[in-house]
Design an enzyme around this catalytic site. Structure first.
Site, PDB file in Angstrom:
ATOM      1  N   GLY A  54       0.856  -1.186   0.000  1.00  0.00           N
ATOM      2  CA  GLY A  54       0.000   0.000   0.000  1.00  0.00           C
ATOM      3  C   GLY A  54       0.882   1.222   0.000  1.00  0.00           C
ATOM      4  CB  CYS A  86       5.045  -3.992  -1.225  1.00  0.00           C
ATOM      5  SG  CYS A  86       5.593  -2.815  -2.448  1.00  0.00           S
ATOM      6  CB  ILE A 135       3.431  -2.031  -7.607  1.00  0.00           C
ATOM      7  CG1 ILE A 135       2.868  -3.196  -8.436  1.00  0.00           C
ATOM      8  CG2 ILE A 135       2.678  -0.731  -7.907  1.00  0.00           C
ATOM      9  CD1 ILE A 135       1.441  -3.559  -8.083  1.00  0.00           C
ATOM     10  NE  ARG A 136       3.231   3.856  -6.714  1.00  0.00           N
ATOM     11  CZ  ARG A 136       2.208   3.458  -7.481  1.00  0.00           C
ATOM     12  NH1 ARG A 136       2.335   3.484  -8.779  1.00  0.00           N
ATOM     13  NH2 ARG A 136       1.084   3.068  -6.947  1.00  0.00           N
ATOM     14  CG  HIS A 171       2.325  -6.154  -4.744  1.00  0.00           C
ATOM     15  ND1 HIS A 171       1.464  -5.783  -3.739  1.00  0.00           N
ATOM     16  CD2 HIS A 171       3.191  -5.136  -4.898  1.00  0.00           C
ATOM     17  CE1 HIS A 171       1.789  -4.579  -3.301  1.00  0.00           C
ATOM     18  NE2 HIS A 171       2.834  -4.158  -3.986  1.00  0.00           N
ATOM     19  CD  GLU A 173      -0.444  -8.859  -2.976  1.00  0.00           C
ATOM     20  OE1 GLU A 173       0.561  -9.585  -2.871  1.00  0.00           O
ATOM     21  OE2 GLU A 173      -0.378  -7.619  -3.037  1.00  0.00           O
TER      22      GLU A 173
HETATM   23  N1  GLN Z   1       5.895   2.847  -2.607  1.00  0.00           N
HETATM   24  C1  GLN Z   1       5.051   2.429  -1.533  1.00  0.00           C
HETATM   25  C2  GLN Z   1       5.497   3.065  -0.233  1.00  0.00           C
HETATM   26  O1  GLN Z   1       6.534   3.592  -0.144  1.00  0.00           O
HETATM   27  C3  GLN Z   1       5.050   0.939  -1.396  1.00  0.00           C
HETATM   28  C4  GLN Z   1       4.526   0.339  -2.667  1.00  0.00           C
HETATM   29  C5  GLN Z   1       3.701  -0.868  -2.483  1.00  0.00           C
HETATM   30  O2  GLN Z   1       3.344  -1.295  -1.371  1.00  0.00           O
HETATM   31  N2  GLN Z   1       3.293  -1.419  -3.590  1.00  0.00           N
HETATM   32  O3  GLN Z   1       4.772   3.043   0.705  1.00  0.00           O
END
Ligand code: GLN
Length: 194
Positions: A54, A86, A135-136, A171, A173
């Site tokens: 998140g 993440c 993702i990021r 991720h 999931e």
């Molecule tokens: N970039 C998000 C953060 O720094 C983490 C990305 C993710 O959970 N997909 O909180």
């Protein structure tokens, strides 16, 4: 582990922000009992806990608002398996909950590389490489000697374990990749004697 055995496992998913719904669904598909955790009392009776991806700043604010920081640390100290993905991996590091002896770098792969998929070999997972969707994503910038690095991308750690805590920067999931959750559930089952 059979679906029947997994059904006796109560797995909490921190549900303040992020993609907790996808984790809960995957855990249910694997036969576990998934419980959304929003307040400290929700941690009662859990066999394991997932901290989802998140946005780590928003998640930190939610944890503070609900008084969850110390209860989450306490839960990890009991030795129950904890799985951070993440943003969840970030939440467990030294600069956040301090559960793991790591320091994560947020959005580490750069702004241009917002998301990508990479096949990863993970110890304990048989068959083809894991489909890892980033993702990021963060990576682990520093890790103490008790931290075992399980996988890296371009030399940067993206999966690690320290005692009862497993973290990954990607991720599974959302990629329909169940094997990392199965690995976690096997760890929970072993500890809970299921
Ligand atoms: N970039 C998000 C953060 O720094 C983490 C990305 C993710 O959970 N997909 O909180």
């Amino acid at each position: 582990m059979s679906v029947q055995a997994a059904g006796r496992l109560r797995i909490g998913v921190l549900a303040l922000q992020g993609d907790f719904g996808a984790h809960a669904q995957m855990l249910r598909e694997l036969g576990a009992h998934a419980v959304e955790v929003r307040v400290p009392a929700d941690l009662q009776g859990l066999d394991g806990l997932v901290l989802p991806g998140g946005e780590s700043t928003t998640m930190t604010l939610g944890i503070e608002r609900e008084g969850l920081a110390e209860p989450l640390r306490e839960f990890a100290r009991t030795g129950a398996p904890v799985f951070g993905t993440c943003a969840g991996m970030i939440m467990l590091d030294r600069e956040h909950l301090g559960v793991m002896d790591t320091r994560c770098r947020r959005n580490a792969f750069g702004r241009q590389v917002r998301s990508f998929e990479s096949p990863l070999e993970l110890p304990g997972i048989e068959g083809p490489p894991v489909r890892a969707v980033f993702i990021r994503a963060p990576w682990i910038e520093e890790a103490g000697e008790d931290v075992e690095i399980l996988a890296s991308v371009d030399g940067h750690p993206v999966a690690a374990r320290q005692d009862n805590v497993l973290v990954i920067a990607f991720h599974p999931e959302i990629a329909g990749e169940t094997r990392v959750h199965e690995l976690f559930l096997a760890q929970v089952a072993q500890r809970s004697g299921v």
